[in-house]
Design an enzyme around this catalytic site. Structure first.
Site, short mmCIF file in Angstrom:
data_model
loop_
_atom_site.label_atom_id
_atom_site.label_comp_id
_atom_site.label_asym_id
_atom_site.label_seq_id
_atom_site.Cartn_x
_atom_site.Cartn_y
_atom_site.Cartn_z
N TYR A 107 0.97 -1.23 -0.06
CA TYR A 107 -0.09 -0.03 -0.08
C TYR A 107 0.81 1.21 0.04
O TYR A 107 1.96 1.50 0.73
CB TYR A 107 -0.77 0.04 1.21
N LYS A 204 -11.86 0.88 5.85
CA LYS A 204 -12.20 -0.09 4.61
C LYS A 204 -13.52 -1.02 5.21
O LYS A 204 -14.57 -0.56 5.68
CB LYS A 204 -11.16 -0.75 4.15
#
Ligand SMILES: *Cc1c(COP(=O)(O)O)cnc(C)c1O
Length: 388
Positions: A107, A204
């Site tokens: 990420y 998320k």
């Protein structure tokens, strides 16, 4: 479908684990404790001073107990964001002079933290492929302390040899750390497979409604305690109102993620048959290079996929412009489908050659499948692929 369904009991934990019994003040839903400070404990009582920055109000405590139960962890901690969780973990496990091994393709925020901020502090990182234990052994140094991986990588959805990572860490005394954001505890529980620490961007799937940023860490009690004390000093605690929203979002995690698994499976199957689509990256597809591993380890393949449309950037942009349902925006894991072109968003800072080396063509499209009816999503994708 993966062959096992070990996570069914998670739905009960999502509702009941960690909830105060009897309920505080009789309230069925834990209210927001909008109080920075709490009365000083008397002799013989729990000695901890309560203060929002110390992440220990009733709103934090119920989340800690619930999150620990979800991944069968000894302890858990909520944080102000996913990056706060990652920073607090790495700054607790590593010191100046230490090295860590990191999976390639991390990420973007984590990549920046590791290769810029931690590097400045004298903490070095060796970037390795998640599938190559011989290479890990060759790069191991006496100062290597930790190994950091992600359950499913973004945006090509690769699954590293997670069992080999755990075995390697055990053999060499390294702390094994995994970012489990993409799988969520519904699809994968890393501690059951021997990881020391699992962490999430709770922004998320855990929250699931695209309305807060938050993070979580689950793992061994001694490590989580050390991370909590570091976090107390860094000041990255989660606000009580965000705690309340995360708590509410968590209750439907099982319903949402199983729906998203089914939706993404249907969308991936549709795309892989479509003549205008040249490549689909989804671990649930038999053609995916890590399909067998994902089937063995996961209870579901997740709601994230990426694909390439014939015609490159221009075709991808026309497709995005023609969509009616998915919202063109970064982030993922919400109830609404979200779509991006990684070369223009998450991977914009890299050169096209570096992107291509990791399988990210400039026309690649990433889709976070929401909880819409799969047939409606597929109909929308179909009309956008046909040119709107
Ligand atoms: C979003 C994300 C993060 C960072 O989380 P924030 O909540 O935005 O700080 C870390 N890891 C992964 C895999 C992510 O998707």
């Amino acid at each position: 479908m993966p062959h096992s369904h070990r996570s069914d009991g998670i739905d009960t934990l999502l509702i009941h684990a960690g909830e105060p019994r009897p309920p505080l003040g009789g309230a069925v839903i834990l209210p927001v404790f909008q109080s920075a400070t709490f009365t000083y404990p008397g002799a013989g009582e729990d000695a901890a001073l309560r203060y929002i920055r110390l992440n220990n109000t009733p709103n934090h405590q119920v989340l800690h107990a619930k999150l620990a139960a979800l991944e069968k962890a000894e302890a858990a901690l909520v944080t102000a964001s996913g990056m706060a969780a990652i920073a607090a973990v790495l700054l607790s496990v590593l010191e100046t002079g230490d090295r860590m091994m990191v999976q390639d393709g991390l990420y973007g925020g984590t990549h920046g933290l590791v290769h810029q901020d931690l590097k400045r502090l004298g903490i070095a990182a060796d970037e390795v492929c998640g599938d190559d234990p011989a290479d890990w052994r060759a790069r191991l140094q006496p100062t290597t302390r930790a190994f950091y991986v992600e359950t499913i990588t973004n945006p090509t959805m690769r699954v590293a040899d997670l069992e080999a990572v755990v075995a390697f860490c055990r053999e060499h005394g390294l702390v094994s750390i995994i970012d489990n954001t993409f799988a969520s505890p519904v699809n994968f529980r890393p501690l059951e497979h021997g990881f020391d620490l699992s962490l999430h961007s709770a922004t998320k799937y855990l929250n699931g409604h695209s309305d807060i940023v938050a993070g979580a860490v689950m793992g061994r009690a001694d490590l989580v305690d050390r991370i909590k004390r570091r976090l107390d000093h860094l000041g990255a605690s989660l606000d009580p109102h965000a705690c309340f929203l995360l708590h509410r979002g968590l209750k439907t995690l099982g319903l949402r993620v199983r729906r998203q698994n089914r939706g993404a499976e249907a969308v991936a199957a549709f795309l892989s048959r479509h003549p205008a689509v040249t490549q689909v990256n989804y671990p649930g597809l038999e053609a995916h290079p890590d399909h067998r591993r994902a089937r063995r380890l996961f209870d579901g393949y997740g709601g994230m996929l990426s694909f390439e449309i014939d015609g490159g950037v221009a075709a991808a942009e026309a497709f995005l412009g023609g969509l009616q349902l998915p919202v063109v925006a970064p982030s993922l894991g919400g109830v609404e489908s979200l779509v991006t072109r990684p070369a223009a968003t998450s991977h914009a800072g890299m050169s096209p050659a570096a992107r291509r080396a990791m399988g990210v063509s400039d026309g690649l499209v990433r889709l976070s499948v929401g909880i819409e009816a799969p047939e409606d999503l597929i109909a929308d994708l179909d009309q956008a692929l046909a040119g709107g």
